[in-house]
Design a protein around this motif. Structure first.
Motif, PDB file in Angstrom:
ATOM      1  N   HIS A   1     -14.132   9.423  10.288  1.00  0.00           N
ATOM      2  CA  HIS A   1     -15.422  10.001  10.665  1.00  0.00           C
ATOM      3  C   HIS A   1     -16.229  10.374   9.430  1.00  0.00           C
ATOM      4  O   HIS A   1     -15.674  10.667   8.376  1.00  0.00           O
ATOM      5  CB  HIS A   1     -15.221  11.257  11.517  1.00  0.00           C
ATOM      6  CG  HIS A   1     -14.825  10.979  12.921  1.00  0.00           C
ATOM      7  ND1 HIS A   1     -13.536  10.689  13.277  1.00  0.00           N
ATOM      8  CD2 HIS A   1     -15.552  10.927  14.061  1.00  0.00           C
ATOM      9  CE1 HIS A   1     -13.488  10.482  14.582  1.00  0.00           C
ATOM     10  NE2 HIS A   1     -14.699  10.624  15.079  1.00  0.00           N
TER      11      HIS A   1
ATOM     12  N   ASP B   1     -13.392  16.562  20.464  1.00  0.00           N
ATOM     13  CA  ASP B   1     -13.098  15.122  20.272  1.00  0.00           C
ATOM     14  C   ASP B   1     -13.152  14.359  21.548  1.00  0.00           C
ATOM     15  O   ASP B   1     -12.956  14.738  22.596  1.00  0.00           O
ATOM     16  CB  ASP B   1     -11.731  14.931  19.614  1.00  0.00           C
ATOM     17  CG  ASP B   1     -11.802  15.092  18.095  1.00  0.00           C
ATOM     18  OD1 ASP B   1     -12.794  14.639  17.524  1.00  0.00           O
ATOM     19  OD2 ASP B   1     -10.861  15.673  17.544  1.00  0.00           O
TER      20      ASP B   1
ATOM     21  N   ARG C   1     -12.252   9.891   5.669  1.00  0.00           N
ATOM     22  CA  ARG C   1     -13.201  10.935   6.062  1.00  0.00           C
ATOM     23  C   ARG C   1     -14.235  11.031   4.946  1.00  0.00           C
ATOM     24  O   ARG C   1     -13.872  11.139   3.786  1.00  0.00           O
ATOM     25  CB  ARG C   1     -12.473  12.266   6.191  1.00  0.00           C
ATOM     26  CG  ARG C   1     -11.349  12.273   7.164  1.00  0.00           C
ATOM     27  CD  ARG C   1     -10.516  13.530   6.945  1.00  0.00           C
ATOM     28  NE  ARG C   1      -9.351  13.554   7.771  1.00  0.00           N
ATOM     29  CZ  ARG C   1      -8.132  13.223   7.355  1.00  0.00           C
ATOM     30  NH1 ARG C   1      -7.945  12.826   6.121  1.00  0.00           N
ATOM     31  NH2 ARG C   1      -7.109  13.270   8.170  1.00  0.00           N
TER      32      ARG C   1
ATOM     33  N   GLY D   1     -24.990  10.205  15.343  1.00  0.00           N
ATOM     34  CA  GLY D   1     -23.878  11.142  15.427  1.00  0.00           C
ATOM     35  C   GLY D   1     -24.090  12.261  16.429  1.00  0.00           C
ATOM     36  O   GLY D   1     -25.181  12.488  16.936  1.00  0.00           O
TER      37      GLY D   1
ATOM     38  N   LEU E   1     -16.924  22.875  14.037  1.00  0.00           N
ATOM     39  CA  LEU E   1     -16.033  21.733  14.239  1.00  0.00           C
ATOM     40  C   LEU E   1     -15.377  21.815  15.618  1.00  0.00           C
ATOM     41  O   LEU E   1     -15.253  20.806  16.319  1.00  0.00           O
ATOM     42  CB  LEU E   1     -14.976  21.681  13.137  1.00  0.00           C
ATOM     43  CG  LEU E   1     -14.097  20.431  13.115  1.00  0.00           C
ATOM     44  CD1 LEU E   1     -14.934  19.182  12.869  1.00  0.00           C
ATOM     45  CD2 LEU E   1     -13.021  20.549  12.056  1.00  0.00           C
TER      46      LEU E   1
ATOM     47  N   LYS F   1     -21.293  14.624  13.189  1.00  0.00           N
ATOM     48  CA  LYS F   1     -20.054  13.847  13.096  1.00  0.00           C
ATOM     49  C   LYS F   1     -20.296  12.479  13.716  1.00  0.00           C
ATOM     50  O   LYS F   1     -20.878  12.377  14.794  1.00  0.00           O
ATOM     51  CB  LYS F   1     -18.945  14.580  13.841  1.00  0.00           C
ATOM     52  CG  LYS F   1     -17.629  13.842  13.906  1.00  0.00           C
ATOM     53  CD  LYS F   1     -16.569  14.700  14.570  1.00  0.00           C
ATOM     54  CE  LYS F   1     -16.283  14.194  15.944  1.00  0.00           C
ATOM     55  NZ  LYS F   1     -15.136  14.841  16.593  1.00  0.00           N
TER      56      LYS F   1
ATOM     57  N   PHE G   1      -9.820  17.727   9.734  1.00  0.00           N
ATOM     58  CA  PHE G   1     -10.939  16.865  10.127  1.00  0.00           C
ATOM     59  C   PHE G   1     -10.374  15.538  10.626  1.00  0.00           C
ATOM     60  O   PHE G   1      -9.475  14.982  10.003  1.00  0.00           O
ATOM     61  CB  PHE G   1     -11.872  16.612   8.935  1.00  0.00           C
ATOM     62  CG  PHE G   1     -12.607  17.832   8.470  1.00  0.00           C
ATOM     63  CD1 PHE G   1     -13.824  18.174   9.031  1.00  0.00           C
ATOM     64  CD2 PHE G   1     -12.090  18.640   7.477  1.00  0.00           C
ATOM     65  CE1 PHE G   1     -14.514  19.299   8.614  1.00  0.00           C
ATOM     66  CE2 PHE G   1     -12.762  19.768   7.044  1.00  0.00           C
ATOM     67  CZ  PHE G   1     -13.980  20.096   7.621  1.00  0.00           C
TER      68      PHE G   1
ATOM     69  N   PHE H   1     -18.995  13.206   8.160  1.00  0.00           N
ATOM     70  CA  PHE H   1     -19.422  14.567   8.482  1.00  0.00           C
ATOM     71  C   PHE H   1     -20.563  14.963   7.561  1.00  0.00           C
ATOM     72  O   PHE H   1     -20.514  14.703   6.364  1.00  0.00           O
ATOM     73  CB  PHE H   1     -18.274  15.567   8.272  1.00  0.00           C
ATOM     74  CG  PHE H   1     -17.081  15.307   9.132  1.00  0.00           C
ATOM     75  CD1 PHE H   1     -17.010  15.822  10.408  1.00  0.00           C
ATOM     76  CD2 PHE H   1     -16.029  14.543   8.655  1.00  0.00           C
ATOM     77  CE1 PHE H   1     -15.905  15.584  11.205  1.00  0.00           C
ATOM     78  CE2 PHE H   1     -14.921  14.301   9.438  1.00  0.00           C
ATOM     79  CZ  PHE H   1     -14.854  14.812  10.715  1.00  0.00           C
TER      80      PHE H   1
END
Length: 109
Positions: free
Chosen positions: A78, A109, A40, A20, A104, A32, A74, A80
């Motif tokens: 994914h 992204d 999620r 990640g 975040l 992530k 979120f 987290f």
């Protein structure tokens, strides 16, 4: 409707850590990783160095509530993982929520 799914297995945590992307600030580290699904999933890691059990559990509950109430912020699909740093122990809900959005946002992204 979005579902709140926890990460529990050590192998799932290791996969997110190794593959990640991560971002950090003074209070939190966020990992992530795309999981190939549409859900999620969230994991929380709080070391004993952070504080006593009362403090650690309080921080975990706050983070879980922030994630639960803001699932739409979120990205879908994914995993987290939040790692709480020692300086977070005296943080209140609103302060911790700002730190979550900060890390975040750093991931992008």
């Amino acid at each position: 409707m979005a579902i709140f799914i926890p990460l529990k297995k050590n192998s799932e945590f290791k996969k997110v850590y190794t593959r990640g992307k991560s971002a950090a600030n003074r209070y939190l580290v966020l990992y992530k990783l795309p999981n190939g699904g549409s859900e999620r999933r969230f994991g929380y890691s709080i070391s004993k160095k952070v504080g006593k059990a009362v403090c650690r559990n309080r921080l975990r509950r706050i983070l879980k509530e922030i994630c639960r109430l803001n699932l739409n912020r979120f990205p879908d699909g994914h995993d987290f993982i939040f790692i709480v740093r020692q300086s977070s122990c005296d943080q209140e809900y609103n302060q911790l929520e700002k730190h979550v959005w900060h890390v975040l946002g750093r991931l992008g992204d």
